[in-house]
Design a protein around this motif. Sequence first.
Motif, PDB file in Angstrom:
ATOM      1  N   ASP A  61       0.785  -1.222   0.000  1.00  0.00           N
ATOM      2  CA  ASP A  61       0.000   0.000   0.000  1.00  0.00           C
ATOM      3  C   ASP A  61       0.821   1.278   0.000  1.00  0.00           C
ATOM      4  OD1 ASP A  61       1.013  -0.457   2.503  1.00  0.00           O
ATOM      5  OD2 ASP A  61      -0.772   0.217   3.588  1.00  0.00           O
ATOM      6  N   SER A  88      -0.692   4.055  -2.234  1.00  0.00           N
ATOM      7  CA  SER A  88      -1.334   3.517  -3.437  1.00  0.00           C
ATOM      8  C   SER A  88      -2.527   4.362  -3.856  1.00  0.00           C
ATOM      9  CB  SER A  88      -1.763   2.063  -3.189  1.00  0.00           C
ATOM     10  OG  SER A  88      -2.634   1.985  -2.064  1.00  0.00           O
ATOM     11  N   ASN A  89      -3.187   5.007  -2.903  1.00  0.00           N
ATOM     12  CA  ASN A  89      -4.298   5.896  -3.254  1.00  0.00           C
ATOM     13  C   ASN A  89      -3.809   7.097  -4.060  1.00  0.00           C
ATOM     14  OD1 ASN A  89      -6.186   4.288  -1.919  1.00  0.00           O
ATOM     15  ND2 ASN A  89      -5.908   5.359   0.024  1.00  0.00           N
ATOM     16  N   CYS A 103      -4.187   3.491  -7.624  1.00  0.00           N
ATOM     17  CA  CYS A 103      -4.226   2.045  -7.841  1.00  0.00           C
ATOM     18  C   CYS A 103      -4.598   1.364  -6.533  1.00  0.00           C
ATOM     19  CB  CYS A 103      -2.881   1.523  -8.367  1.00  0.00           C
ATOM     20  SG  CYS A 103      -1.517   1.664  -7.202  1.00  0.00           S
ATOM     21  N   ARG A 104      -4.921   0.095  -6.624  1.00  0.00           N
ATOM     22  CA  ARG A 104      -5.315  -0.641  -5.431  1.00  0.00           C
ATOM     23  C   ARG A 104      -4.122  -1.095  -4.613  1.00  0.00           C
ATOM     24  NH1 ARG A 104      -9.118  -5.196  -7.875  1.00  0.00           N
ATOM     25  NH2 ARG A 104      -7.330  -5.206  -9.310  1.00  0.00           N
ATOM     26  N   SER A 105      -3.041  -1.518  -5.288  1.00  0.00           N
ATOM     27  CA  SER A 105      -1.876  -2.022  -4.559  1.00  0.00           C
ATOM     28  C   SER A 105      -0.647  -1.922  -5.433  1.00  0.00           C
ATOM     29  CB  SER A 105      -2.095  -3.477  -4.111  1.00  0.00           C
ATOM     30  OG  SER A 105      -2.267  -4.321  -5.240  1.00  0.00           O
ATOM     31  N   CYS A 108       1.992  -1.454 -10.457  1.00  0.00           N
ATOM     32  CA  CYS A 108       0.761  -1.597  -9.686  1.00  0.00           C
ATOM     33  C   CYS A 108      -0.010  -2.817 -10.189  1.00  0.00           C
ATOM     34  CB  CYS A 108      -0.080  -0.336  -9.788  1.00  0.00           C
ATOM     35  SG  CYS A 108       0.796   1.164  -9.249  1.00  0.00           S
TER      36      CYS A 108
END
Length: 589
Positions: free
Chosen positions: A512, A548-549, A553-555, A575
Motif C-alpha cells: 500500500d 497507493s491511493n 491504484c489498489r496495490s 501496480c
Amino acid sequence: MDKLAELEEKKRQLKQLRERRLYAGRESLVDHLLQGRQQDRNRGNGYMVCRSVQTDAAGEITPLAPTRITTYDKMVQTTVINGDEASTVEDSGSDELESASDTELAPEHDKVKPLASVMVEDQQNTVKIKSFSVQEVLDESFPRENALLSGKCKSGILPIYRWNAELEERAQAELRPVCLDNIGNLVAVLFQSTPVDRNDVLMAPWSYLFVLKWDARQVVDKIEFRGQTITKARFLRKDIASNVISLLAVSHTGKTTLTELRCVEDLDSVKKLERNIISKNVFATAVPALEEYRGVPPGHERFIAASSNGVLNELSSLDLSIYADATSCQPPLSNIKVVPPRPSELVVVGHHEDDEEGGNMETKSGVGEEKFRQHLLKISLFDSLAISAISLSPSDSRLVYAGTEDGGIYKLNLDKIQDGTLKIFPTNDGFLPTKGRAALSGNSLPMFHSSHVVALSHNADELLMSASFDWTCALWDPLNCSQLATIDMGSPVLDAAWLDDESRFCGILTWDALSIVEWQYHAVTDANTLNDRWESTMAPKIICRLSSNEASCRSFTCFKNFKRDDVGHVFAVGCDDQEIRFYSMALQS
C-alpha cells in the motif's frame, strides 16, 4: 501569412526540437538503438514521400534531389505571377504539413529498423550458443561512458508520467507487473498473466518482457513467453561500458534465458537492431535470488544465483555457462547444495560449548549462540534451505549472505565447500548479531526475522539491510556482529533497496505504500580495540511516503529506483494494472 514562409518556420521549429533532445556528450547506446524509431512509426506502412516541386510550365519538373528521385504524396505547387513573384498552394490531398516537413528533415542514415516481437513457447536449451557479448569481448570494442543529462528538480516525489503496456487481457486471468530493473535509460518490465483459478490446468500462464526507453516512452523490445511463468528479469553487465544490452530472465521452473540486444549498421548506413536469445536449464526449481559480481574486468562478468531448494551456481554473464577461472585454484561453483546441520551435530556442539564456557549462557554471545542453535533445530528437520535473497560482501566476494524463507540470514563462506555441499554451522561463521540495547533480553524474539526474507543488500559502508514479510526492515553491521536498527512498516514488505551506494536512504515497498527511509548511524572508535564500528544514533525515520491511493491504484507490486543527474532519483513503480508509474525525487544527503 505566406504559405512558403509558414512551411519554413515549421521546419525551423522541428529542427530546434530535435537539437534540444540530443545529449550534451556522445550519443549513448540507447540513442543509437532508438534514434528514428518514432519517425518510422509515425510514417506508417507504405507511406512514400517525394521531394519535388511542380511548376505551371508544361512538361517542366525540377527535382530537389536530381540524383535520387522518389515519389511524393505531399508536394508544393507554385504559380508564377509577373515572372518573379510566387505564391504557394497546399495540395488538396494533404492535411498535415508537419508530417511532410518532419520526414523531409529526417536524415537517411538515422533510420533504425525496429525489432518485431518474438514469442517463446518451449523450454528447450539453446542448441548453438551465439553470444554478442562474447564476440564483443574478443574484439575488445568497448565504447566510452556516455554523458548524462543535466538539470534541476524540486524536492519531493513528483509524478513524471505513466506508461501503459497495452496488452490484451485474457479472460479469467490476472495481468500485473512483477519485476522492474534498469540500465542507463532502459527499463525492463516483466508482466505475468496467471489464471485466476489456480486449479485450472487447461489455462497456461503467460509472461511478457518489455525493454522500455523510459524517458522517450518507446518500447525497444518485447518478448512473449507463452506457457511459462517468468519470475525475475535482471540487466547484466551494468558496470561494463558495452555496445550489447544483456537481460536475464528466470522462469518458475529454473530455466534461465539471456536476451542480448545490439545496434548494427548495414552497407546503406541504415541502423537496425539485432536480438540474440540463449536459454539453459541449469536449475530444477525457481531462482528467486541472484546478484552479479562488481568491479570485474571485461570477459569475467558473472553472477551467483540461488534456487528455492538451496542450490548455488556461478554463471557467466556472457553466455550462461558455468563460470570457471583458469587463473584460480578454486573449483567452479556448480550445483552447490546449502544444507542445515543434522540434529545430532547441534546437540554435540551445544554441550561442548557449554562445557568450555562453564555453563555461562548469560553473555550476549552465549545468548546469541543458544538462540541460533534453537533456530537450527527447527530447520534441521529439512534437507535444504529455501534461499530467497542473497548479497555478496563488498570486501570479500567469497562471503555470501543468504536470506531464506524461514526468516534466517546465513553467512556462507564459499571456501568451506566440501563434497558439493555447504553446511550451516552453529556459529553462523561468526555472524550472530546482538540486538543492541535490548541485548536479546526477549527470548521470544527471532534471531533475524520471523518470516520470508525478500531482500538483502549491502551499501558502501558494508552495512547489510534486510526486508521481510514480517513487516520489518533491519540494518546490520556484519563486520562487528550487531544489529543497528529496525523499522516496522505496518504491512508485509515486498522489496527494499538502497537509493545508491553512498547514501543512507533506502526505498521500502509494501502493498500500500512506497516509503523513503533514512537510517541514522555514525562511526565510533572502540576504546579497547581501537577499531571503528557503526552505532545507531536514533531510530530510522520515514522522510517521504507515496501511498497507493495517491498513485490511483489498489496495490503496489514492484519498484525500481535509479539516479539521474537531471531529475534526481527516479522511481518506477508497478501496480495491479498494466501501467508503470514514474516518479522523481531530489534528496539532500
